[in-house]
Write an enzyme that holds these catalytic residues in place. Structure first.
Site, PDB file in Angstrom:
ATOM      1  N   LYS A  35      -3.681 -27.448   1.715  1.00 37.70           N
ATOM      2  CA  LYS A  35      -4.605 -28.410   1.121  1.00 37.70           C
ATOM      3  C   LYS A  35      -4.563 -28.342  -0.405  1.00 37.70           C
ATOM      4  O   LYS A  35      -4.140 -27.352  -1.003  1.00 37.70           O
ATOM      5  CB  LYS A  35      -6.031 -28.154   1.639  1.00 37.70           C
ATOM      6  CG  LYS A  35      -6.208 -28.428   3.140  1.00 37.70           C
ATOM      7  CD  LYS A  35      -6.235 -29.913   3.445  1.00 37.70           C
ATOM      8  CE  LYS A  35      -6.244 -30.208   4.947  1.00 37.70           C
ATOM      9  NZ  LYS A  35      -7.531 -29.981   5.584  1.00 37.70           N
ATOM     10  N   ARG A  53      -5.006 -23.869  12.145  1.00 45.09           N
ATOM     11  CA  ARG A  53      -4.075 -25.008  12.186  1.00 45.09           C
ATOM     12  C   ARG A  53      -3.236 -24.982  10.910  1.00 45.09           C
ATOM     13  O   ARG A  53      -3.759 -25.198   9.814  1.00 45.09           O
ATOM     14  CB  ARG A  53      -4.854 -26.316  12.304  1.00 45.09           C
ATOM     15  CG  ARG A  53      -3.997 -27.559  12.459  1.00 45.09           C
ATOM     16  CD  ARG A  53      -4.874 -28.792  12.628  1.00 45.09           C
ATOM     17  NE  ARG A  53      -4.062 -29.990  12.842  1.00 45.09           N
ATOM     18  CZ  ARG A  53      -3.586 -30.763  11.886  1.00 45.09           C
ATOM     19  NH1 ARG A  53      -3.845 -30.470  10.604  1.00 45.09           N
ATOM     20  NH2 ARG A  53      -2.855 -31.833  12.160  1.00 45.09           N
TER      21      ARG A  53
END
Length: 330
Positions: A269, A304
């Site tokens: 991210k 994840r």
């Protein structure tokens, strides 16, 4: 309302957190507009303590008493990290083979990155079905907001629905999951991908996300989905600033109070690149590993990630060198 955040650490002698690999002997008690208070486990009412220590049910056959890995397989042209790379079945198959140590592979045919536009249902199905077909036999989840896509994937062999909208985007999703009798991951997001990063605001991000997930759990149960088939995801990067993301990660143990397994999706991210000095998403594996290990130390069960085998290597070393007091991850 009181919220309880367990404080696990390596030398704790108290109960196991969620029946897993970390122990805790103190809890941070949180209330809105009041200073946090740390109290010993012995002072926690039995019903409240039970939510924190009860072993979690397996998800899609994956045990929740050890950290597990969900490998990301985006069959999209526009995902933020690897858009277009695995759109064709041969490329997707090769990438899935490179995630040999993933417990489950999450196949997605619609990007939900900030600013992404909605994909037509037929197009999303056309993207994911050839990939699911060639990966048949491996544990697979379907990353979708749409009931028709979820049903097509489940019929083709997927065993878990990962819905970034927590079943709010498509009114038919809850009934589809309930009828299929499969587990679902409910993720928190504020707004749609097109606009979710336009000035997101919270009174207290961790508590607000907790309350929102609790409401979605109740909606899932009302639709006939038992708690044993639900996991939750606080939704890092989905309608959150960097400050919101960091607050959620520091207090992610709070979500154990929901009594369900937790999934974390922080891989590559933007905040990792900003803090870690890695402008390119593909260069953010070390930062992703650091965030993953910090969450594992708070008892977060599923992770994840894009770089599944590299993260698996880091987890194995963390456990073997004294990172946990519980089952060894392998």
């Amino acid at each position: 309302m009181r919220y309880l955040r367990p404080l696990p650490h390596l030398h704790a002698t108290g109960p196991r957190l969620a029946g897993g690999w970390m122990r805790f002997d103190a809890v941070e008690v949180l209330e809105r507009d009041r200073a946090p208070l740390v109290v010993p486990v012995a002072d926690i009412p039995p019903d409240d303590l039970a939510r924190l220590i009860t072993p979690r049910s397996p998800v899609a056959g994956i045990a929740m008493d050890r950290p597990s890995i969900m490998g990301i397989l985006n069959v999209t042209p526009d995902s933020f990290s690897d858009g277009g790379r695995f759109l064709l079945p041969d490329a997707a198959t090769e990438h899935a083979a490179a995630m040999a140590r993933a417990d489950i592979v999450d196949v997605g045919g619609e990007s939900t990155r900030p600013g992404a536009l909605e994909v037509e249902t037929a197009e999303e199905i056309a993207r994911i079905l050839p990939v699911i077909d060639v990966l048949r036999g491996r544990p697979l989840s379907i990353d979708t907001r749409k009931a028709a896509v979820a049903k097509a994937a489940l019929d083709a062999g997927a065993s878990l629905v990962n819905d970034v909208s927590a079943m709010t985007f498509d009114p038919a999703m809850a009934a589809t999951v309930a009828q299929a009798q499969v587990p679902v991951c409910l993720m928190h997001t504020q707004g749609a991908p097109e606009t979710m990063q336009n000035d997101p605001r919270y009174a207290d991000v961790a508590l607000d996300v907790y309350d929102a997930l609790a409401a979605r759990i109740a909606a899932a149960e009302a639709a006939g989905i038992p708690r044993s088939r639900i996991m939750v995801d606080p939704g890092i990067g989905f309608g959150k600033t960097m400050a919101h993301n960091l607050d959620l990660l520091r207090r992610i143990g709070l979500f154990h109070g929901l009594g369900l397994p937790i999934l974390l999706g922080a891989s590559r991210k933007k905040f990792i690149g900003t803090l870690g000095g890695a402008p390119k998403a593909a260069d953010r594996m070390p930062g992703t590993l650091a965030v993953t290990l910090a969450a594992v130390a708070q008892g977060v069960q599923m992770h994840r990630v894009h770089d599944a085998d590299q993260i698996a290597q880091g987890l194995a070393l963390w456990c073997e060198t004294g990172g946990s007091d519980g089952p060894v991850w392998n």
